[in-house]
Design an enzyme around this catalytic site. Structure first.
Site, mmCIF file in Angstrom:
data_model
loop_
_atom_site.group_PDB
_atom_site.id
_atom_site.type_symbol
_atom_site.label_atom_id
_atom_site.label_comp_id
_atom_site.label_asym_id
_atom_site.label_seq_id
_atom_site.Cartn_x
_atom_site.Cartn_y
_atom_site.Cartn_z
ATOM 1 N N HIS A 1 -61.665 107.884 28.126
ATOM 2 C CA HIS A 1 -61.032 108.569 28.148
ATOM 3 C C HIS A 1 -60.484 109.565 27.742
ATOM 4 O O HIS A 1 -58.932 110.364 28.345
ATOM 5 C CB HIS A 1 -59.350 107.363 27.737
ATOM 6 C CG HIS A 1 -59.713 105.787 28.776
ATOM 7 N ND1 HIS A 1 -60.421 104.492 28.178
ATOM 8 C CD2 HIS A 1 -59.680 105.091 29.372
ATOM 9 C CE1 HIS A 1 -60.599 103.884 29.132
ATOM 10 N NE2 HIS A 1 -59.566 104.091 30.112
ATOM 11 N N ASP B 1 -66.471 104.413 36.805
ATOM 12 C CA ASP B 1 -65.550 104.137 36.317
ATOM 13 C C ASP B 1 -64.442 105.394 36.474
ATOM 14 O O ASP B 1 -64.876 106.135 37.301
ATOM 15 C CB ASP B 1 -65.636 104.397 34.177
ATOM 16 C CG ASP B 1 -64.581 103.230 33.359
ATOM 17 O OD1 ASP B 1 -63.017 103.042 34.228
ATOM 18 O OD2 ASP B 1 -64.746 103.016 33.002
#
Length: 341
Positions: A176, A248
């Site tokens: 992330h 993702d």
């Protein structure tokens, strides 16, 4: 069915979101904690989404349990994956994991949500991004627990998504925030990390897979989520996977290596993804919709939920009451266990 999965900002749709959801390339929507106030509001938001969209969207959420549970108040507090085997052992833990898969799926289906991106098939607890989200540090035990969890999910009418292929468990960086690199030899990744994916695919138990935003530098310079080698050669050809491949979230820093938002989206589709997630950046999402060539994501239509239970029926059932209590107790035990470490 379009190949783009988006998000929305709040508790209800605004005019721009209604317009975006009507775009023919939009095929899915993922919900976050910011979209949830209470169960009645969530049910109404899902109804608004369904009525605004041109396509029959796949509506998704990350409702794994532990620290990744988007809807908490008003829903059963689900324990972290690691807690099942760590506190109960493989046998009793496996039985409760199956019930957890059933209960989680039922609670989401009662909201007309199609899928939770679960289970996590990563091996081990080293990674900052994974940690307690992994069932175990041994791949055979991850496989055993995941089989039980998926059996529960599928019995409730929800399809299973294994993540993060070929395995995120051995890298400490969080995708992330940056692009993690895993320098281990390809043979080790295949033998160790890929085992749960390989076996579950052979059992025909995975309906979808989400690849990792990780560069496996001994194998390929691209992160797996944008790598034709990992997705087409390994996942499709070698493992024979014919389900849905999600990217993702292309807004994560781990995807920045793939270029602009439109370039990231195209790269992920070209690499073999069926559906791309573009979240937490409205401009990025619009850019993807404006610049992608028309494409249909036919496999994604397999992911609609098959359940018919209402929230009232579920919460009145003896099974739900029993399992919800057991899961809440395990969650609390796990919090106490972690605090004492």
């Amino acid at each position: 069915m379009g190949p783009v999965m988006l998000d929305v900002e709040g508790f209800e749709l605004d005019a721009e979101e209604r317009e975006i959801l009507a775009h023919p390339l939009v095929g899915g929507l993922i919900l976050f904690t910011r979209n949830y106030h209470d169960p009645e509001q969530l049910r109404e938001l899902v109804r608004q989404i369904r009525s605004s969209a041109r396509n029959h969207l796949v509506i998704a959420v990350d409702q794994e349990g532990g620290r990744v549970q988007r809807f908490r108040e008003g829903f059963t507090r689900l324990p972290a994956a690691q807690s099942f085997a760590a506190l109960l052992g493989m046998d009793a833990g496996g039985k409760l994991a199956e019930e957890a898969g059933w209960l989680m799926a039922c609670e989401m289906i009662a909201m007309d949500i199609d899928i939770s991106f679960a289970p996590v098939l990563d091996v081990g607890h080293l990674s900052a991004a994974i940690g307690e989200r992994s069932f175990h540090e041994e791949p055979e035990n991850v496989l055993a627990m995941a089989k039980r969890f998926i059996t529960g999910m599928q019995s409730a009418g929800m399809k299973a998504t294994g993540k993060h292929f070929p395995g995120h468990g051995a890298v400490s960086a969080d995708s992330h925030k940056e692009t993690p690199r895993d320098p281990r030899p390809a043979a080790e990744i295949r033998r160790h990390d890929m085992l749960p994916f390989r076996e579950l695919i052979s059992y025909n138990m995975l309906d979808a897979v989400m690849p990792a935003h990780v560069v496996y530098s001994d194998v390929d310079p691209l992160p797996a989520s944008g790598s034709p080698y990992w997705l087409k050669q390994v996942l499709r050809k070698e493992l024979g996977f014919d389900g849905v491949i999600f990217s993702d979230d292309l807004s994560m820093e781990g995807a920045a290596i793939l270029g602009s938002y439109a370039e990231r989206g195209q790269a992920a589709l070209d690499a073999g993804c069926d559906m791309i997630l573009v979240c937490n950046n409205r401009k990025g999402a619009v850019s993807v919709l404006d610049n992608l060539s028309p494409i249909k994501a036919e496999r994604v239509t397999r992911l609609y939920h098959k359940g018919v239970i209402t929230r009232q029926e579920l919460m009145a059932s003896a099974r739900w009451k029993q399992v919800s209590g057991e899961l809440t107790a395990l969650h609390e035990r796990w919090q106490t266990h972690k605090a004492g470490q």
